[in-house]
Design a protein around this motif. Structure first.
Motif, short mmCIF file in Angstrom:
data_model
loop_
_atom_site.label_atom_id
_atom_site.label_comp_id
_atom_site.label_asym_id
_atom_site.label_seq_id
_atom_site.Cartn_x
_atom_site.Cartn_y
_atom_site.Cartn_z
N THR A 66 25.67 24.85 -9.99
CA THR A 66 25.52 26.28 -10.19
C THR A 66 25.83 27.05 -8.92
O THR A 66 25.77 26.50 -7.81
N LYS B 215 19.88 25.15 -18.71
CA LYS B 215 20.93 26.16 -18.89
C LYS B 215 20.78 26.84 -20.25
O LYS B 215 19.76 27.42 -20.52
N SER C 136 22.84 30.74 -16.08
CA SER C 136 23.46 29.67 -16.86
C SER C 136 24.85 30.05 -17.36
O SER C 136 25.70 29.18 -17.56
#
Length: 552
Positions: A57, A368, A375
């Motif tokens: 991420t 997520k 997300s």
């Protein structure tokens, strides 16, 4: 006997003929040179290395900033951004591993490629077109190393070696790989091993006189977040910072964000690296390891209160996660060094991305699935010195269905295959087309496993997020991303946003038509219920989403 006049005339004819021949020869020479240059240009097609880490991420990449950038920097990924283009608004059409991978490979939404969800969602249809097949058909040497995770064997690769244990999820240590159809157990740490295989193929497995396209797809930093030995205790002596939304109370979002099983209360004993009792086998072993993943099963040391336990779980999780990312960054450095040392850097496109974003304690979550920013946003960086300006940034809305057509475009490969995504090669060059997309359509289907996130669809523009949660609730949410970037305030019923809601619903309606997913709620629920059966009595079964979006 020739006269002088006749002789002069003949000389002139000879001269004219000679000049004509020279001119013709020059023109032909120019044509031949141009033709040779064209052939040469086509022969020097770029190599492509597509690197995808699982559940990586933007918050974990120092090039994107954030609270971990100084504690857990990612210098090799940052180098890609420094020497290429960093994208700020690349978005996932369905934020879950398998469906995202299917969308990337096919350039199409889940409703077209048929892969909607991970848990009992079926297998990826291996007979359908994917972009690696197109590269292979057009003379590229193709390879895949690391994670595949689509339940089938890969197509379109001259060489593949993918994780083939735990349902293709793979293991961090001593993993089993499928090497061109044969299972092989390897010794070592998977992030390092996958890179070893990739570099070995670059050195010895490919022909040196033809372009290549390689997918290097790491298991890390996916759950259960097992670091390489050298990084296991890297941050033991510090307390990691907490995200600003760590103590989110989900006010105004109680039935959506507030009703999930992905908070700090749902880490298992395995996640927390607790020592397993000896002599456990079979079901008992699994039951012990996964205790904590269900409601009411709180894992924490004895004597801690609720807040202390919650912070302890976060600290264990975030340190393991970032340590896994550190190994990914190290191995990207190995790939960059190989390209530099072998004169391949200038003519190689390097893409770094993930299958979606991930929560690192943001909103008190891990995992997520939601349309919410952490997300939805995918890390995405492209380095290609011949085309992409070093240190550049892009803020256009791009989605994962756009990857395939762009990679093909960069390789100058034309295809007749219908693809919903569009190429953003022009955006890479620094020019955003006038008619570029202003919003993207999102749809998540999986419920209740895993993590109990309500199915929802919605639209994300650069300023707003609008979502409809529809499975066994009927909840709309609207967020003003300029005023509320952390998405804490659901303003769907605010009178001053009534026109905004109407406009966004109209845009969403058109996008769902465009992507051929303008069905009824009943149709969507059938997709969710497949393999599990309905867990509730649904209402308004035949309600058309198009009617909902036009407020009929």
């Amino acid at each position: 006997m020739y006269s002088i006049k006749t002789n002069n005339m003949l000389n002139k004819i000879k001269l004219f003929t000679a000049c004509t021949l020279v001119m013709f020869s020059c023109k032909e020479g120019v044509k031949e040179q141009a033709s040779n240059e064209l052939v040469k240009a086509e022969a020097v097609r770029p190599n492509i290395i597509y690197i995808m880490a699982d559940d990586l991420t933007t918050q974990a990449i120092s090039a994107y900033g954030g609270i971990y950038k100084d504690i857990a920097p990612t210098p090799n990924i940052d180098r890609l951004a420094k020497e290429g283009m960093l994208f700020q608004d690349v978005l996932c059409t369905n934020a879950i591993c398998g469906p995202s991978r299917a969308a990337i490979l096919t350039g199409n939404y889940s409703n077209i490629n048929g892969y909607y969800k991970n848990e009992s969602g079926g297998k990826f249809d291996e007979s359908q077109w994917t972009f690696p097949q197109e590269f292979q058909k057009n003379g590229y040497q193709t390879s895949l190393f690391g994670k595949w995770h689509l339940g089938t064997e890969p197509k379109g690769f001259d060489m593949y070696k993918y994780h083939n244990s735990a349902g293709q999820q793979g293991h961090y240590w001593d993993p089993v790989y499928n090497e061109n159809g044969v299972d092989v157990k390897e010794k070592g740490y998977s992030t390092n091993l996958s890179t070893d295989f990739a570099i070995n193929w670059l050195q010895e497995g490919r022909k040196q006189d033809a372009p290549f396209m390689m997918l290097l797809q790491y298991k890390a930093p996916h759950r259960p977040w097992e670091p390489d030995t050298k990084y296991e205790t890297l941050w033991d002596d510090i307390e990691m910072p907490y995200p600003a939304t760590f103590n989110d109370d989900y006010k105004g979002r109680e039935l959506t964000a507030g009703d999930t099983e992905m908070t700090m209360d749902y880490f298992s004993r395995r996640d927390m690296k607790l020592e397993e009792p000896k002599n456990l086998k079979g079901k008992e072993k699994i039951k012990w390891a996964f205790y904590g993943a269900k409601p009411g099963e709180i894992v924490q040391p004895e004597g801690m209160n609720e807040e202390e336990g919650r912070k302890w779980r976060y600290q264990t999780y975030i340190k393991d996660y970032l340590a896994c990312v550190k190994s990914v960054d190290d191995n990207i450095g190995r790939i960059l060094k190989y390209l530099d040392d072998n004169g391949l850097a200038e003519n190689t496109v390097i893409v770094l991305t993930s299958d979606q974003g991930f929560y690192l304690g943001d909103h008190g979550f891990f995992d997520k699935r939601f349309i919410y920013e952490e997300s939805l946003r995918m890390p995405f960086i492209v380095k290609y010195p011949k085309l992409v300006k070093a240190g550049s940034k892009n803020e256009d809305i791009i989605s994962n269905i756009d990857f395939a057509p762009t990679l093909l475009d960069l390789a100058n490969i034309k295809t007749t295959q219908p693809i919903q995504g569009v190429s953003f090669k022009s955006n890479l060059e620094g020019t955003t087309p006038i008619d570029w997309q202003k919003g993207m359509y999102y749809h998540y289907y999986e419920f209740p496993y895993w993590h109990h996130v309500q199915p929802h669809y919605g639209i994300r523009t650069q300023k707003y997020t609008l979502a409809h949660f529809y499975y066994n609730i009927d909840v709309w949410e609207l967020y003003d991303l300029e005023k509320d970037p952390q998405q804490l305030n659901n303003i769907i019923n605010a009178p001053e946003y009534a026109n905004v809601v109407s406009d966004l619903k109209s845009q969403l309606k058109e996008l769902m038509k465009k992507y051929e997913n303008d069905k009824t709620l009943a149709d969507f629920r059938v997709i969710t219920d497949k393999d599990f059966g309905s867990i509730v009595d649904h209402q308004d079964e035949e309600t058309s989403v198009q009617d909902i979006l036009t407020n009929k």
